[in-house]
Design a protein around this motif. Structure first.
Motif, short mmCIF file in Angstrom:
data_model
loop_
_atom_site.label_atom_id
_atom_site.label_comp_id
_atom_site.label_asym_id
_atom_site.label_seq_id
_atom_site.Cartn_x
_atom_site.Cartn_y
_atom_site.Cartn_z
N LYS A 68 -11.49 -8.97 2.90
CA LYS A 68 -11.06 -7.70 2.31
C LYS A 68 -10.29 -6.88 3.34
O LYS A 68 -10.34 -7.19 4.53
CB LYS A 68 -12.26 -6.90 1.79
CG LYS A 68 -13.19 -6.38 2.89
CD LYS A 68 -14.41 -5.67 2.32
CE LYS A 68 -14.10 -4.39 1.63
NZ LYS A 68 -13.60 -3.33 2.54
N THR A 69 -9.60 -5.87 2.86
CA THR A 69 -8.92 -4.96 3.76
C THR A 69 -9.92 -3.99 4.36
O THR A 69 -10.73 -3.40 3.65
CB THR A 69 -7.84 -4.16 3.01
OG1 THR A 69 -6.88 -5.07 2.47
CG2 THR A 69 -7.14 -3.19 3.94
N ASP A 121 -1.53 1.70 -7.41
CA ASP A 121 -2.74 1.66 -6.59
C ASP A 121 -3.68 2.73 -7.13
O ASP A 121 -3.44 3.92 -6.99
CB ASP A 121 -2.38 1.95 -5.13
CG ASP A 121 -3.58 1.85 -4.18
OD1 ASP A 121 -4.69 2.25 -4.61
OD2 ASP A 121 -3.41 1.41 -3.04
N CYS A 144 -16.28 -0.84 0.07
CA CYS A 144 -15.27 0.09 -0.46
C CYS A 144 -13.88 -0.44 -0.14
O CYS A 144 -13.72 -1.56 0.32
CB CYS A 144 -15.49 1.49 0.08
SG CYS A 144 -14.92 1.72 1.77
N SER A 145 -12.87 0.39 -0.36
CA SER A 145 -11.49 -0.08 -0.28
C SER A 145 -10.90 -0.08 1.12
O SER A 145 -9.97 -0.83 1.37
CB SER A 145 -10.61 0.77 -1.18
OG SER A 145 -10.87 0.48 -2.51
N SER A 184 -6.67 4.35 -6.41
CA SER A 184 -7.65 4.62 -5.37
C SER A 184 -8.25 6.00 -5.58
O SER A 184 -7.52 6.97 -5.78
CB SER A 184 -7.02 4.53 -3.98
OG SER A 184 -6.73 3.18 -3.66
N ASN A 189 0.83 -1.19 0.00
CA ASN A 189 0.00 0.00 0.00
C ASN A 189 0.87 1.26 0.00
O ASN A 189 1.66 1.46 0.92
CB ASN A 189 -0.91 -0.04 1.25
CG ASN A 189 -1.57 1.28 1.56
OD1 ASN A 189 -1.82 2.08 0.68
ND2 ASN A 189 -1.85 1.49 2.84
N LEU A 200 -4.59 -0.85 -2.25
CA LEU A 200 -5.98 -0.83 -1.80
C LEU A 200 -6.96 -0.67 -2.96
O LEU A 200 -8.10 -1.09 -2.87
CB LEU A 200 -6.18 0.30 -0.80
CG LEU A 200 -5.37 0.16 0.49
CD1 LEU A 200 -5.30 1.47 1.23
CD2 LEU A 200 -5.95 -0.92 1.38
N SER A 201 -6.53 -0.03 -4.05
CA SER A 201 -7.28 0.20 -5.28
C SER A 201 -8.80 0.13 -5.17
O SER A 201 -9.39 -0.94 -5.08
CB SER A 201 -6.80 -0.78 -6.36
OG SER A 201 -5.50 -0.45 -6.77
N GLY A 202 -9.43 1.27 -5.22
CA GLY A 202 -10.88 1.37 -5.16
C GLY A 202 -11.27 2.77 -4.74
O GLY A 202 -10.71 3.74 -5.22
N ASN A 219 -16.74 1.10 -6.81
CA ASN A 219 -15.52 0.40 -6.41
C ASN A 219 -15.17 -0.71 -7.40
O ASN A 219 -14.02 -0.88 -7.80
CB ASN A 219 -15.71 -0.17 -5.00
CG ASN A 219 -14.42 -0.27 -4.23
OD1 ASN A 219 -13.74 0.72 -4.03
ND2 ASN A 219 -14.09 -1.47 -3.79
N LYS A 248 -11.85 -0.97 -10.08
CA LYS A 248 -10.92 -2.10 -10.08
C LYS A 248 -10.84 -2.75 -11.46
O LYS A 248 -9.75 -3.12 -11.93
CB LYS A 248 -11.35 -3.13 -9.04
CG LYS A 248 -11.17 -2.68 -7.59
CD LYS A 248 -11.69 -3.75 -6.63
CE LYS A 248 -11.63 -3.28 -5.19
NZ LYS A 248 -10.27 -3.18 -4.68
#
Length: 454
Positions: A398-399, A275, A364-365, A277, A199, A330-332, A313, A317
């Motif tokens: 997910k994160t 990333d 979401c991310s 985001s 990240n 984290l991409s989103g 989101n 991606k």
């Protein structure tokens, strides 16, 4: 191949729609700095960072000038310091000396933030992990650009409730130590479930233990670009809406890919990930909440918001994955409150609550990010909020993350201003009902059944 014509295509995005490369982040492994002598350890850490990143800022500025792409931040992430300091640090104060070394090295190479004052404790805490966590209030109050994160849960291991309970106290102590600046120390502390190793965004960045000795990760952000694209298809069906988001994300990611490749080649450091985001800023027109409004909800928090955010989101991606083989981090879409003018407006209008934000984090991310709450919030309440968010991450694979700021001396109805990218916003109300008997049980919440996939 990526070429200059693709960058030219984005000129209007850059000039009128707040497109930027939010960060070039160099990840640096500190494993070769480990030493049983604390002074020697600090010297090795400083030298490794200085030698690795001495040209990072200059290179970023050169790329920005040549290609006309704003690169807002140049940052560093390092191996979680709980691992690096384990042999030499016997007290929390010992770890604080490392935080100060990191701060000095970061300032000397001219970067904006350094992440990695971190511990990975999803299944249990070593002595070093606990010492580092206990040192966080002093470390964040005595440094300027060092950021801290603690990973307390994962889908594979469950949730470490002992660490969460301890962090409830740590957040309050950090808020107290930085109360003269609206408890700003808490803006540099993130609690994670399923934290990614690559990240580039702060405050949660660290250099994962599986990464190379050095790596370049780039974070791109373009909420304003997506909003402007959606204005052109207002009233169209979901198929058109999704295609528009996806195509826009593709173009934005290509810009990030170009910058990442250029930085990698010029610095002689391997390229890691882009990333993508949608990370907002307080600037007007640079808001994720405004995208949700353009999709069709009156304010973030209105009925339909979670579905709209899920759609956004996913399409971000998909577009990013087509543009680069190495999309990561984290991409989103990020939904920080204080960093997003549209989110602030939604809170002030009564449309957005902490509970609705929690629901939105399911799709979401990240999670509950940059939320200012009353300074008299109890540590056990903080622990309960963290536990809820970690459970969402664990169950949904997910994160998720929590960055709460209990602002000492302020309550609901007050506002707080952290300045710069950290923004400003209202103090949000917190559920007053007690959860102490739950968070004080101790131990670990087991991993879910679907974690057993071997």
């Amino acid at each position: 191949m990526i070429n200059i014509s693709e960058v030219s295509e984005t000129n209007e995005m850059i000039e009128k729609e707040n497109l930027d490369v939010r960060t070039i982040t160099m990840g640096i492994s500190l494993f070769d700095c480990i030493d049983t002598d604390l002074n020697a350890l600090n010297e090795k850490i400083y030298n490794k960072i200085h030698e690795s990143a001495k040209d990072l800022v200059k290179t970023g500025e050169e790329i920005s000038k040549e290609f006309g792409i704003p690169i807002v931040n140049k940052r560093i992430s390092v191996t979680p310091i709980a691992l690096i300091g384990a042999s030499a640090c016997k007290t929390p104060s010992d770890f604080v000396t490392i935080a100060k070394t990191l701060d000095r090295a970061a300032k000397d190479v001219g970067i904006n933030f350094l992440g990695g004052y971190s511990a990975l404790v999803s299944k249990g805490m070593t002595t070093a992990d606990k010492l580092l966590i206990e040192s966080i209030p002093e470390a964040l109050s005595s440094t300027d650009v060092v950021c801290s994160s603690v990973n307390v849960g994962s889908t594979k291991t469950g949730i470490n409730m002992d660490a969460i309970r301890l962090l409830g106290d740590i957040i309050i102590e950090t808020a107290e130590k930085t109360k003269d600046t609206d408890s700003s120390g808490c803006t540099k502390l993130v609690i994670f479930c399923n934290a990614p190793d690559d990240n580039p965004f702060m405050a949660g960045a660290f250099h994962g233990v599986t990464e190379a000795d050095r790596i370049i990760n780039v974070g791109v952000s373009g909420p304003g670009v997506v909003k402007t694209a959606l204005e052109k298809v207002r009233g169209e069906n979901f198929e058109v809406l999704c295609e528009t988001i996806k195509k826009t994300a593709f173009k934005v990611t290509r810009v990030g890919q170009l910058v990442a490749k250029e930085a990698s080649e010029r610095l002689g450091v391997p390229f890691g990930i882009v990333d993508l985001s949608l990370a907002p800023t307080p600037a007007i027109g640079d808001s994720v909440a405004d995208i949700l409004h353009e999709i069709g909800v009156e304010h973030a928090g209105a009925p339909g918001t979670t579905a709209a955010l899920a759609l956004l989101n996913d399409q971000v991606k998909k577009g990013g994955a087509m543009a680069s083989s190495y999309v990561g981090g984290l991409s989103g879409a990020f939904i920080p409150v204080s960093e997003d003018q549209g989110m602030i407006n939604a809170v002030n209008a009564g449309a957005l609550t902490l509970e609705k934000l929690e629901a939105m984090t399911c799709v979401c991310s990240v999670g509950l990010d940059m939320i200012a709450i009353p300074g008299d919030t109890k540590a056990t309440t903080l622990a309960g909020i963290i536990a809820d968010e970690m459970a969402i991450g664990m169950i949904n694979q997910k994160t998720t993350a929590v960055r709460l700021i209990p602002v000492i001396g302020k309550t609901v109805g007050d506002t707080v201003d952290f300045g710069g990218l950290l923004g400003f916003g209202p103090i949000m109300p917190v559920n007053k009902f007690d959860c102490a008997a739950f968070v004080d049980r101790g131990g670990r919440i087991p991993a879910p059944i679907h974690s057993f996939k071997n």
